[in-house]
Design a protein around this motif. Structure first.
Motif, PDB file in Angstrom:
ATOM      1  N   ARG A 163       0.629  -1.162   0.326  1.00  0.00           N
ATOM      2  CA  ARG A 163      -0.008  -0.058  -0.100  1.00  0.00           C
ATOM      3  C   ARG A 163       1.089   0.765   0.343  1.00  0.00           C
ATOM      4  N   VAL A 164       0.616   1.902  -1.113  1.00  0.00           N
ATOM      5  CA  VAL A 164       1.570   2.874  -1.252  1.00  0.00           C
ATOM      6  C   VAL A 164       0.848   4.450  -1.053  1.00  0.00           C
ATOM      7  N   TYR A 165       1.308   5.544  -1.098  1.00  0.00           N
ATOM      8  CA  TYR A 165       0.807   6.987  -0.565  1.00  0.00           C
ATOM      9  C   TYR A 165       1.969   8.054  -0.810  1.00  0.00           C
ATOM     10  N   LEU A 166       1.148   8.547  -2.166  1.00  0.00           N
ATOM     11  CA  LEU A 166       2.493   9.016  -3.316  1.00  0.00           C
ATOM     12  C   LEU A 166       2.080  11.103  -2.435  1.00  0.00           C
ATOM     13  N   VAL A 167       3.756  11.219  -2.737  1.00  0.00           N
ATOM     14  CA  VAL A 167       3.260  12.734  -2.461  1.00  0.00           C
ATOM     15  C   VAL A 167       4.604  13.555  -3.154  1.00  0.00           C
ATOM     16  N   VAL A 181       2.667   8.740 -12.200  1.00  0.00           N
ATOM     17  CA  VAL A 181       3.446   7.649 -11.665  1.00  0.00           C
ATOM     18  C   VAL A 181       2.061   6.625 -10.827  1.00  0.00           C
ATOM     19  N   ARG A 182       1.433   7.397 -10.785  1.00  0.00           N
ATOM     20  CA  ARG A 182      -0.528   6.005 -10.556  1.00  0.00           C
ATOM     21  C   ARG A 182      -0.644   5.480 -12.168  1.00  0.00           C
ATOM     22  N   ALA A 183      -0.133   5.684 -12.966  1.00  0.00           N
ATOM     23  CA  ALA A 183      -0.542   5.523 -13.702  1.00  0.00           C
ATOM     24  C   ALA A 183       0.603   4.064 -14.442  1.00  0.00           C
ATOM     25  N   GLU A 184       1.903   4.397 -14.468  1.00  0.00           N
ATOM     26  CA  GLU A 184       2.341   3.287 -14.049  1.00  0.00           C
ATOM     27  C   GLU A 184       2.927   2.250 -13.638  1.00  0.00           C
ATOM     28  N   LEU A 185       2.174   2.703 -12.054  1.00  0.00           N
ATOM     29  CA  LEU A 185       2.554   2.008 -11.278  1.00  0.00           C
ATOM     30  C   LEU A 185       0.972   1.195 -11.067  1.00  0.00           C
ATOM     31  N   ALA A 186      -0.017   1.179 -11.597  1.00  0.00           N
ATOM     32  CA  ALA A 186      -1.154   0.556 -12.192  1.00  0.00           C
ATOM     33  C   ALA A 186      -1.130  -0.717 -13.003  1.00  0.00           C
ATOM     34  N   ALA A 187       0.213  -0.442 -13.634  1.00  0.00           N
ATOM     35  CA  ALA A 187       0.885  -1.806 -14.675  1.00  0.00           C
ATOM     36  C   ALA A 187       0.989  -3.247 -13.717  1.00  0.00           C
ATOM     37  N   ALA A 188       1.033  -2.701 -12.527  1.00  0.00           N
ATOM     38  CA  ALA A 188       1.587  -3.508 -12.034  1.00  0.00           C
ATOM     39  C   ALA A 188       0.998  -4.102 -10.557  1.00  0.00           C
ATOM     40  N   PRO A 189      -0.092  -4.141 -10.670  1.00  0.00           N
ATOM     41  CA  PRO A 189      -1.668  -4.647  -9.701  1.00  0.00           C
ATOM     42  C   PRO A 189      -1.161  -5.192  -8.655  1.00  0.00           C
ATOM     43  N   ASP A 190      -0.763  -6.207  -9.053  1.00  0.00           N
ATOM     44  CA  ASP A 190      -0.410  -7.356  -7.830  1.00  0.00           C
ATOM     45  C   ASP A 190       0.934  -7.224  -6.901  1.00  0.00           C
ATOM     46  N   VAL A 195      -3.040   4.099  -2.747  1.00  0.00           N
ATOM     47  CA  VAL A 195      -3.884   4.780  -2.218  1.00  0.00           C
ATOM     48  C   VAL A 195      -4.487   5.607  -1.323  1.00  0.00           C
ATOM     49  N   GLY A 196      -3.285   6.367  -2.012  1.00  0.00           N
ATOM     50  CA  GLY A 196      -3.560   8.191  -1.604  1.00  0.00           C
ATOM     51  C   GLY A 196      -2.485   9.167  -1.818  1.00  0.00           C
ATOM     52  N   GLU A 197      -2.684  10.248  -2.116  1.00  0.00           N
ATOM     53  CA  GLU A 197      -1.127  11.207  -2.575  1.00  0.00           C
ATOM     54  C   GLU A 197      -2.084  12.458  -2.148  1.00  0.00           C
ATOM     55  N   ALA A 198      -0.784  14.161  -1.502  1.00  0.00           N
ATOM     56  CA  ALA A 198      -0.995  14.337  -1.432  1.00  0.00           C
ATOM     57  C   ALA A 198       0.389  15.457  -2.300  1.00  0.00           C
ATOM     58  N   GLY A 199      -0.321  16.999  -1.859  1.00  0.00           N
ATOM     59  CA  GLY A 199       0.342  17.916  -2.910  1.00  0.00           C
ATOM     60  C   GLY A 199       1.672  18.959  -1.627  1.00  0.00           C
ATOM     61  N   SER A 200       1.065  19.158  -0.816  1.00  0.00           N
ATOM     62  CA  SER A 200       1.582  19.498   0.294  1.00  0.00           C
ATOM     63  C   SER A 200       2.099  18.622   2.086  1.00  0.00           C
ATOM     64  N   VAL A 201       3.014  19.505   2.640  1.00  0.00           N
ATOM     65  CA  VAL A 201       3.431  18.914   3.379  1.00  0.00           C
ATOM     66  C   VAL A 201       2.346  18.772   4.130  1.00  0.00           C
ATOM     67  N   GLY A 202       1.479  19.382   4.714  1.00  0.00           N
ATOM     68  CA  GLY A 202       0.143  19.908   5.732  1.00  0.00           C
ATOM     69  C   GLY A 202      -1.064  18.447   5.097  1.00  0.00           C
ATOM     70  N   HIS A 224      -4.039   9.049   8.412  1.00  0.00           N
ATOM     71  CA  HIS A 224      -5.365   7.799   8.656  1.00  0.00           C
ATOM     72  C   HIS A 224      -5.203   7.124   7.159  1.00  0.00           C
ATOM     73  N   LEU A 225      -4.541   6.935   6.593  1.00  0.00           N
ATOM     74  CA  LEU A 225      -4.272   5.779   5.227  1.00  0.00           C
ATOM     75  C   LEU A 225      -3.617   4.919   6.323  1.00  0.00           C
ATOM     76  N   ARG A 226      -2.194   5.570   6.757  1.00  0.00           N
ATOM     77  CA  ARG A 226      -1.074   4.319   6.857  1.00  0.00           C
ATOM     78  C   ARG A 226      -1.166   3.460   6.247  1.00  0.00           C
ATOM     79  N   PRO A 227      -0.312   4.079   4.757  1.00  0.00           N
ATOM     80  CA  PRO A 227       0.162   3.145   4.108  1.00  0.00           C
ATOM     81  C   PRO A 227       1.592   2.464   4.510  1.00  0.00           C
ATOM     82  N   GLU A 228       2.458   1.585   3.584  1.00  0.00           N
ATOM     83  CA  GLU A 228       3.219   0.757   4.431  1.00  0.00           C
ATOM     84  C   GLU A 228       4.623   1.569   3.893  1.00  0.00           C
ATOM     85  N   VAL A 229       4.132   2.220   2.136  1.00  0.00           N
ATOM     86  CA  VAL A 229       5.516   2.766   1.476  1.00  0.00           C
ATOM     87  C   VAL A 229       5.060   3.875   1.819  1.00  0.00           C
ATOM     88  N   VAL A 230       5.227   5.250   1.643  1.00  0.00           N
ATOM     89  CA  VAL A 230       5.313   6.840   1.223  1.00  0.00           C
ATOM     90  C   VAL A 230       6.151   7.137   0.206  1.00  0.00           C
TER      91      VAL A 230
END
Length: 235
Positions: free
Chosen positions: A23-27, A37-46, A51-58, A66-72
């Protein structure tokens, strides 16, 4: 994104754990890049799931909590504090989440700063989607992953052997992170229009940054800047 190999440093194991996708969160402060990046990673769904993304620090700090991803996946340079601030604030609350820096910058000081802040790896934005998915799996499994050449910066910074590369440079410290990005691409032979496209800024902004770098370094032209950047291993 284009093809780029990745250097792997095994820390606690080799391959990622079999089973559910990581589970990945993109900042990143550029929405267009996040979409790519979402499109590229969608090619490897397995392998990975964004699970989420953000464009600022806050926004990033709140979303990760909130989402508790495994990797950011973390951009280094953002207007409101950058990756280092995200690392500082998130790791103060949760040391389990793993950070992998994904940046246009391959400057030694940027690599060292985020690794010292707690990131498990650092890859540049020239990495392919397939290799990025693999890098995410490896840092999730405990490995340290770096794009080519960047591992040497970390080894030098954390080595006490004679001749290790210095982390700081007083002249380089005069430049802002964005000025360093522009300088690095300029020294590689990029035209102003190409730099603008690479960094998602206008040609006029590129010209402003180049003028500022020339003034701060007291150099006269791009050829002198290229030599200056090469001497500091920015190219």
């Amino acid at each position: 994104m284009t093809e780029d190999s990745v250097t792997e440093g095994a820390v606690t194991g080799g391959a990622a754990v079999e089973g559910a996708p990581v589970r990945v969160y993109l900042v990143d402060d550029h929405a267009l890049f996040r979409s790519g990046v979402r499109a590229e990673l969608a090619a490897a769904p397995d392998e990975v799931e964004v699970v989420g993304e953000a464009g600022s620090v806050g926004e990033a700090v709140a979303g990760i909590a909130h989402l508790r991803p495994e990797v950011v996946l973390l951009d280094v340079h953002m207007p409101d504090g950058g990756g280092a601030e995200v690392l500082r604030r998130v790791r103060a609350q949760d040391t389990a989440v793993v950070f992998l820096a994904l940046s246009v910058s391959d400057a030694a000081e940027d690599v060292i700063a985020v690794i010292r802040g707690g990131a498990r790896g650092y890859v540049t934005k020239t990495i392919s989607g397939r290799e990025l998915a693999g890098a995410i799996r490896r840092v999730s499994a405990g490995d340290a992953v770096f794009s080519p050449r960047l591992a040497g910066f970390v080894l030098d910074a954390f080595s006490d052997r004679p001749g290790s590369a210095p982390v700081g440079d007083p002249e380089l410290d005069l430049l802002t992170p964005r000025e360093r990005d522009v300088l690095r691409l300029l020294a590689r032979g990029y035209a102003y229009k190409e730099i603008a496209g690479e960094l998602f800024i206008s040609v006029k902004t590129v010209e402003t940054h180049v003028s500022s770098v020339l003034r701060k370094t007291q150099l006269s032209n791009r050829y002198e800047l290229s030599r200056w950047a090469s001497d500091r291993r920015l190219v």
